[in-house]
Design a protein around this motif. Structure first.
Motif, PDB file in Angstrom:
ATOM      1  N   MET A   1       0.759  -1.165  -0.094  1.00 32.77           N
ATOM      2  CA  MET A   1      -0.210  -0.157   0.244  1.00 32.77           C
ATOM      3  C   MET A   1       0.891   1.285  -0.057  1.00 32.77           C
ATOM      4  N   PHE A   2       0.337   2.363  -0.465  1.00 33.35           N
ATOM      5  CA  PHE A   2       1.079   3.522  -0.554  1.00 33.35           C
ATOM      6  C   PHE A   2       1.044   4.492   0.448  1.00 33.35           C
ATOM      7  N   ILE A   3       0.870   4.228   1.701  1.00 32.58           N
ATOM      8  CA  ILE A   3       0.562   5.053   2.806  1.00 32.58           C
ATOM      9  C   ILE A   3       2.056   5.106   3.399  1.00 32.58           C
ATOM     10  N   GLU A   4       2.416   6.370   3.706  1.00 31.27           N
ATOM     11  CA  GLU A   4       3.517   6.740   4.360  1.00 31.27           C
ATOM     12  C   GLU A   4       3.277   7.864   5.524  1.00 31.27           C
ATOM     13  N   LEU A   5       3.394   7.440   6.651  1.00 34.94           N
ATOM     14  CA  LEU A   5       3.154   8.261   7.759  1.00 34.94           C
ATOM     15  C   LEU A   5       4.305   8.998   8.331  1.00 34.94           C
ATOM     16  N   ASP A   6       4.283  10.176   8.750  1.00 32.44           N
ATOM     17  CA  ASP A   6       5.359  10.926   9.428  1.00 32.44           C
ATOM     18  C   ASP A   6       5.271  10.945  10.978  1.00 32.44           C
ATOM     19  N   LEU A   7       5.924  10.201  11.455  1.00 35.48           N
ATOM     20  CA  LEU A   7       5.507   9.947  13.100  1.00 35.48           C
ATOM     21  C   LEU A   7       6.163  11.229  13.604  1.00 35.48           C
ATOM     22  N   GLN A   8       6.958  12.219  13.069  1.00 36.93           N
ATOM     23  CA  GLN A   8       7.185  13.351  13.599  1.00 36.93           C
ATOM     24  C   GLN A   8       6.392  14.532  13.504  1.00 36.93           C
ATOM     25  N   SER A   9       5.305  14.372  12.721  1.00 38.13           N
ATOM     26  CA  SER A   9       4.579  15.635  12.092  1.00 38.13           C
ATOM     27  C   SER A   9       3.622  15.751  13.359  1.00 38.13           C
ATOM     28  N   GLU A  10       3.282  16.981  13.231  1.00 39.83           N
ATOM     29  CA  GLU A  10       2.306  17.450  14.268  1.00 39.83           C
ATOM     30  C   GLU A  10       0.922  17.210  13.798  1.00 39.83           C
ATOM     31  N   THR A  11       0.545  16.709  12.581  1.00 38.10           N
ATOM     32  CA  THR A  11      -0.711  16.110  12.155  1.00 38.10           C
ATOM     33  C   THR A  11      -0.830  14.983  12.766  1.00 38.10           C
ATOM     34  N   PRO A  12      -2.062  14.582  13.460  1.00 38.54           N
ATOM     35  CA  PRO A  12      -2.281  13.551  13.925  1.00 38.54           C
ATOM     36  C   PRO A  12      -1.930  12.079  13.320  1.00 38.54           C
ATOM     37  N   LEU A  13      -1.733  10.993  13.481  1.00 36.66           N
ATOM     38  CA  LEU A  13      -1.689   9.743  12.636  1.00 36.66           C
ATOM     39  C   LEU A  13      -2.908   9.518  11.969  1.00 36.66           C
ATOM     40  N   TYR A  14      -4.050   9.626  12.530  1.00 38.48           N
ATOM     41  CA  TYR A  14      -5.215   9.185  12.010  1.00 38.48           C
ATOM     42  C   TYR A  14      -5.670   9.997  10.711  1.00 38.48           C
ATOM     43  N   GLU A  15      -5.164  11.548  11.126  1.00 37.63           N
ATOM     44  CA  GLU A  15      -5.314  12.441   9.974  1.00 37.63           C
ATOM     45  C   GLU A  15      -4.735  12.236   8.579  1.00 37.63           C
ATOM     46  N   GLN A  16      -3.538  12.019   9.073  1.00 37.87           N
ATOM     47  CA  GLN A  16      -2.378  11.453   7.896  1.00 37.87           C
ATOM     48  C   GLN A  16      -3.169  10.508   7.188  1.00 37.87           C
ATOM     49  N   LEU A  17      -3.326   9.509   7.925  1.00 35.86           N
ATOM     50  CA  LEU A  17      -3.868   8.137   7.207  1.00 35.86           C
ATOM     51  C   LEU A  17      -5.218   8.540   6.204  1.00 35.86           C
ATOM     52  N   ILE A  18      -6.186   9.289   6.913  1.00 32.78           N
ATOM     53  CA  ILE A  18      -7.365   9.787   6.155  1.00 32.78           C
ATOM     54  C   ILE A  18      -6.889  10.501   4.879  1.00 32.78           C
ATOM     55  N   ASN A  19      -5.815  11.320   5.067  1.00 31.06           N
ATOM     56  CA  ASN A  19      -5.685  12.264   3.902  1.00 31.06           C
ATOM     57  C   ASN A  19      -4.990  11.380   2.844  1.00 31.06           C
ATOM     58  N   GLN A  20      -4.140  10.430   3.367  1.00 32.61           N
ATOM     59  CA  GLN A  20      -3.376   9.572   2.229  1.00 32.61           C
ATOM     60  C   GLN A  20      -4.381   8.695   1.453  1.00 32.61           C
ATOM     61  N   MET A  21      -5.347   8.312   2.278  1.00 31.29           N
ATOM     62  CA  MET A  21      -6.473   7.454   1.756  1.00 31.29           C
ATOM     63  C   MET A  21      -7.415   8.339   0.575  1.00 31.29           C
ATOM     64  N   ILE A  22      -7.605   9.550   1.055  1.00 36.90           N
ATOM     65  CA  ILE A  22      -8.545  10.232   0.202  1.00 36.90           C
ATOM     66  C   ILE A  22      -7.584  10.694  -1.348  1.00 36.90           C
TER      67      ILE A  22
END
Length: 133
Positions: A1-22
């Motif tokens: 899958m193409f998901i890459e999360l930034d664990l250092q980001s101020e954006t919560p992980l669930y929001e990063q995941l939502i954004n990348q899925m959209i």
């Protein structure tokens, strides 16, 4: 899958995941009817808590991007994507307002800001149109 999360980001992980899925749906990387990994599998693959994935899937389902089937699992909505609602427009306005304000404070011109928006939107549409060829 193409998901890459930034664990250092101020954006919560669930929001990063939502954004990348959209973004995946918008670009055509995720097609209507595509089956997604289970909550447990995606959490393991990404190295994150399964409650984070569950929250993302739940919010995407509530917004109409995903469906959950007892036998098929989680799939990209096979029929229609959510339309433009007053809530979406309000969210878009809030996010763009904040970005426009920061861009102005940093010295970016209105034209440059609008060009960036056009480029991002255009890049998404080019990817979608290219998928059908």
């Amino acid at each position: 899958m193409f998901i890459e999360l930034d664990l250092q980001s101020e954006t919560p992980l669930y929001e990063q995941l939502i954004n990348q899925m959209i973004e995946g749906i918008a670009s055509g990387a995720l097609q209507p009817g595509d089956r997604l990994p289970s909550v447990r599998n995606l959490a393991e693959n990404l190295g994150i808590n399964l409650h984070t994935v569950n929250k993302s899937y739940t919010l995407l389902k509530q917004d109409g991007f995903l469906q959950v089937h007892p036998k098929k699992g989680v799939i990209v909505h096979p029929d229609t994507m959510p339309g433009i609602t007053a809530e979406f427009e309000a969210k878009l306005f809030r996010q763009l307002r904040s970005l426009a304000a920061e861009a102005a404070v940093r010295g970016m011109t209105e034209e440059a800001f609008v060009n960036q928006c056009r480029k991002l939107y255009g890049d998404t549409m080019i990817k979608r149109e290219g998928e059908g060829q």
